[in-house]
Write a protein that holds these residues in place. Structure first.
Motif, mmCIF file in Angstrom:
data_model
loop_
_atom_site.group_PDB
_atom_site.id
_atom_site.type_symbol
_atom_site.label_atom_id
_atom_site.label_comp_id
_atom_site.label_asym_id
_atom_site.label_seq_id
_atom_site.Cartn_x
_atom_site.Cartn_y
_atom_site.Cartn_z
ATOM 1 N N UNK A 23 0.807 -1.223 0.000
ATOM 2 C CA UNK A 23 0.000 0.000 0.000
ATOM 3 C C UNK A 23 0.841 1.274 0.000
ATOM 4 N N UNK A 24 2.056 1.193 0.538
ATOM 5 C CA UNK A 24 2.881 2.405 0.654
ATOM 6 C C UNK A 24 2.984 3.191 -0.655
ATOM 7 N N UNK A 25 3.309 2.532 -1.792
ATOM 8 C CA UNK A 25 3.444 3.330 -3.025
ATOM 9 C C UNK A 25 2.103 3.771 -3.617
ATOM 10 N N UNK A 26 0.997 3.474 -2.941
ATOM 11 C CA UNK A 26 -0.296 4.046 -3.364
ATOM 12 C C UNK A 26 -0.674 5.192 -2.436
ATOM 13 N N UNK A 27 -0.403 4.997 -1.125
ATOM 14 C CA UNK A 27 -0.760 6.035 -0.148
ATOM 15 C C UNK A 27 -0.023 7.334 -0.461
ATOM 16 N N UNK A 28 1.287 7.236 -0.716
ATOM 17 C CA UNK A 28 2.083 8.456 -0.901
ATOM 18 C C UNK A 28 1.599 9.307 -2.067
ATOM 19 N N UNK A 29 1.516 8.758 -3.293
ATOM 20 C CA UNK A 29 1.004 9.608 -4.385
ATOM 21 C C UNK A 29 -0.442 10.036 -4.165
ATOM 22 N N UNK A 30 -1.251 9.191 -3.508
ATOM 23 C CA UNK A 30 -2.653 9.560 -3.288
ATOM 24 C C UNK A 30 -2.742 10.798 -2.390
ATOM 25 N N UNK A 31 -1.868 10.893 -1.386
ATOM 26 C CA UNK A 31 -1.874 12.084 -0.528
ATOM 27 C C UNK A 31 -1.527 13.325 -1.350
ATOM 28 N N UNK A 32 -0.559 13.176 -2.254
ATOM 29 C CA UNK A 32 -0.209 14.297 -3.126
ATOM 30 C C UNK A 32 -1.375 14.679 -4.014
ATOM 31 N N UNK A 33 -1.968 13.661 -4.623
ATOM 32 C CA UNK A 33 -3.101 13.922 -5.502
ATOM 33 C C UNK A 33 -4.249 14.570 -4.760
ATOM 34 N N UNK A 34 -4.433 14.175 -3.497
ATOM 35 C CA UNK A 34 -5.511 14.747 -2.689
ATOM 36 C C UNK A 34 -5.304 16.254 -2.500
ATOM 37 N N UNK A 35 -4.062 16.648 -2.215
ATOM 38 C CA UNK A 35 -3.785 18.077 -2.010
ATOM 39 C C UNK A 35 -4.120 18.888 -3.262
ATOM 40 N N UNK A 36 -3.655 18.413 -4.415
ATOM 41 C CA UNK A 36 -3.900 19.194 -5.630
ATOM 42 C C UNK A 36 -5.375 19.132 -6.020
ATOM 43 N N UNK A 37 -6.013 17.972 -5.792
ATOM 44 C CA UNK A 37 -7.438 17.826 -6.103
ATOM 45 C C UNK A 37 -8.272 18.777 -5.242
ATOM 46 N N UNK A 38 -7.965 18.848 -3.942
ATOM 47 C CA UNK A 38 -8.720 19.745 -3.063
ATOM 48 C C UNK A 38 -8.434 21.202 -3.403
ATOM 49 N N UNK A 39 -7.253 21.470 -3.952
ATOM 50 C CA UNK A 39 -6.926 22.832 -4.357
ATOM 51 C C UNK A 39 -7.534 23.208 -5.701
#
Lengths: 336, 366
Positions: A23-39
């Motif tokens: 899961x680690x290599x999914x969690x990390x990019x997903x957190x990044x994607x979440x920031x830009x998506x919410x922005x």
């Protein structure tokens, strides 16, 4: 292998350790994607950024001993990770620049970045190592694993906290979970996080109360590049210790789906990423049975689509209910 | 006025392509021992050599053939993407639709033996139908449930790939092949060859018909008109009585037919069997073609020939020099970045004017 042994291996602590690793290599990019998506600036280049960072980490840590002979090994790993993170942030900035200054469509810009990373890594790998498939000829560094002391002798806890071989999880796995907490605090307990969410939800309103929308989006995209780069570095300097062409294998896109599946918040996204990780780990275990692995691989994308359908059905129902309530109130108002 | 605008647009696209090729050359020069030879192979490789020395002979016809084969697939994919872009949607599903199109042809080829013309016709119809249905799914989800089509198509691509592998490994595979593939397809289902010495087949004719049909659909039918209105302004289109949901769903589904046919070209025309790793991202290559062509079907023909030329040239360069073919991906990314940058040229103009302005101010002061 019999069903009992497979079940035994699934309902074991070691299986949880596997899920965390996958899961680690999914969690990390997903957190990044979440920031830009919410922005309000969706980043579909997570995949490409991971790939570019994974490649940079391996190349820099592999060639560093030639540039700086005599340094301790951890310095090479650190240098590689630093270079990878910088490349990821630079790519995030580049997307922001093209989208915000030159008014490109952000989706097409993200796609272009993915293509650039896919082509650029293979192109440079061939020029630098003479191989198009992987960097197996290059001795590159690995990021350290952190072992929690004293627990290894405890029966269940030892495996849970330090993995099945007792050597501890890779540092990136810890960073991944830490990042979820940090982003949660940032988004819901800090003014800057509220500004970011406002920018995504209603840019005009945000602008009117003095939030610099452009700057917020720059920041969000650079931050998403940072997180995605960590995910890429984990793949090439933790999970494996070489770079392979297209080694991200769609994880950046899965990260994007995980954000929606997780209802666009950090905790939900983490849970969704763990669901994906569990399905992948399950696939590896069931592969030893007669169940074709392709069938298992189909589960996560199918679940994602189903979850998106449910999410939107619920949203439509809620919107309809709100409209009905408004109507009733209006009618009650007329009668009164 | 309108012509003038079109001219500016063409100049813009040509400039972007030239910039991208120039950057490509710089990158080649950095890594290569013989950059000029490499780039010459890249830019002139696909042309056949015609000589008049001992009578009229054409050599390297296979390279010309490669160019045409590559372009046929790219044009079909470019048309598919154009149709979706026209409706202001962002489907990235061509990859999956193409894979399933190829899968459908393989099932027909291996398991539905029929006499000569019907076998091929049935395989092509199957490819188009499967593509249509696989495009209809994200179309319906987007139109009626507002499910984000980027995520849904990317997920459907994963499912399509796994489904294709699943059937190939467990049912379609030829155990005597030595690698994971079906048997070589029977003659009755293979696309008839048009140019000997190449793999240029009847598909090039089907592709041309598809270009004309897409143009007709876009410019001469109520559906095309509805699509245009939707692309311009969805609210306005709805006021005008257009069922925008139906148009969105159908645009994605019809686009799937074309992607499915591209898959049929790979299996029935080029490989003449189904193998694993059929595409490796080819489905995304239609995007650059559609962007270069501004979603105009006739220009898709031109852009597809151009981009097919670059891809073929890159393969020839890889064989004859120390530069890998991936340079074409870098050039492609730069083209997409620059061509979508609406503000690039106005900004450059302003920058240029300001510089000149500064110069004049200096003169004034002097």
């Amino acid at each position: 292998m019999s069903i009992e042994t497979v079940l035994q291996s699934i309902f074991s602590v070691a299986f949880i350790a596997t899920v965390i690793r996958v899961s680690t290599p999914i969690i990390l990019p997903a957190m990044g994607g979440l920031l830009s998506e919410l922005g309000g600036a969706i980043n579909i280049a997570l995949e490409g950024i991971m790939l570019a960072a994974a490649f940079t980490g391996v190349i820099v840590s592999g060639f560093a001993p030639q540039w700086l002979p005599g340094a301790p090994p951890w310095a090479y790993a650190g240098l590689g990770a630093l270079a990878g993170v910088l490349v990821g942030m630079a790519m995030g900035w580049l997307i922001a620049f093209f989208h915000l200054e030159l008014k490109t469509d952000i989706i097409l810009t993200g796609l272009a970045m993915n293509i650039l990373a896919a082509g650029g890594t293979v192109f440079l790998m061939f020029s630098l190592t003479g191989d198009k498939g992987s960097t197996s000829t290059l001795a590159s560094a690995r990021l350290p694993a952190l072992e929690i002391p004293l627990v290894n002798n405890l029966p269940v806890l030892g495996t849970l906290l330090n993995g099945e071989n007792g050597a501890g999880y890779n540092i990136m796995s810890y960073i991944a979970f830490l990042l979820v907490a940090v982003i949660w605090v940032y988004l819901y307990r800090m003014p800057a996080g509220a500004h970011l969410r406002a920018t995504g939800e209603m840019p005009d309103a945000a602008q009117s109360v003095g939030i610099d929308v452009r700057r917020t989006r720059y920041w969000a995209l650079v931050a998403s590049g940072f997180c995605a780069a960590l995910g890429g570095l984990y793949l090439s300097m933790g999970y494996l210790s070489i770079f392979q062409a297209n080694m991200t294998a769609g994880r950046g896109f899965i990260a994007l789906a995980v954000i929606y599946l997780g209802n666009r918040n950090p905790i939900g996204t983490l849970i969704a990423a763990l669901i994906f990780g569990t399905a992948s780990a399950l696939g590896a275990q069931l592969g030893t049975l007669a169940v074709p692995p392709q069938l298992i691989e189909m589960i996560p994308p199918t679940v994602t689509i189903a979850a998106l359908i449910l999410y939107n059905l619920r949203r439509q129902a809620r919107a309809a209910a709100a409209a009905r309530k408004f109507q009733e109130q209006a009618e009650a108002g007329v009668k009164a | 006025m309108k012509n003038n605008k079109a001219l500016v647009e063409i100049v813009r696209i040509v400039v972007v392509v030239l910039i991208a090729l120039a950057i490509g050359f710089v990158i080649t020069a950095i890594v290569s021992e013989e950059p000029v030879a490499a780039y010459t192979a890249f830019l002139t490789g696909p042309l056949p050599r015609i000589s008049f020395e001992n009578g009229f002979t054409i050599t390297n016809i296979n390279r010309f053939g490669n160019w045409m084969e590559e372009s046929t697939t790219l044009i079909l994919l470019g048309l598919a993407v154009s149709l979706v872009f026209r409706a202001r949607q962002f489907s990235l599903g061509a990859e999956g639709q193409m894979l399933l199109g190829a899968l459908a042809t393989a099932i027909i080829a291996v398991h539905a033996p029929l006499p000569a013309p019907w076998h091929l016709i049935l395989a092509l119809v199957a490819a188009g139908t499967v593509g249509f249905l696989w495009g209809l799914i994200p179309g319906l989800l987007k139109a009626y449930l507002a499910v984000d089509e980027i995520v849904s198509t990317l997920m459907l691509n994963v499912i399509a790939l796994q489904l294709s592998d699943l059937l190939l490994f467990n049912w379609l595979r030829d155990p005597n092949a030595g690698f994971i593939a079906t048997i070589s397809f029977p003659e009755s289902v293979v696309l008839p060859l048009l140019i000997p010495g190449t793999r240029v087949s009847l598909m090039i004719v089907i592709m041309l018909v598809a270009v004309a049909a897409t143009w007709f659909l876009m410019e001469r039918t109520p559906f095309g008109y509805a699509q245009k209105m939707l692309g311009a302004n969805r609210k306005f289109a709805e006021y005008g009585g257009i069922n925008t949901k139906r148009v969105i769903a159908l645009s994605m589904a019809i686009s799937g037919i074309l992607a499915g046919l591209a898959g049929a070209h790979l299996s029935l025309g080029l490989l003449k069997r189904l193998t694993i790793n059929l595409s490796s991202g080819l489905g995304f290559e239609g995007i650059v073609v559609a962007l270069l062509a501004r979603n105009n079907p006739w220009l898709v023909l031109v852009a597809g020939l151009f981009y097919g030329y670059l891809r073929t040239g890159a393969q020839i360069m890889e064989r004859s020099s120390d530069v890998t073919r991936e340079v074409v991906l870098i050039i492609q990314a730069i083209i997409i970045l620059l061509i979508t940058a609406e503000q690039l040229f106005p900004r450059a103009q302003r920058w240029w004017r300001e510089r000149r302005g500064d110069g004049e101010m200096v003169i004034d002061r002097g």
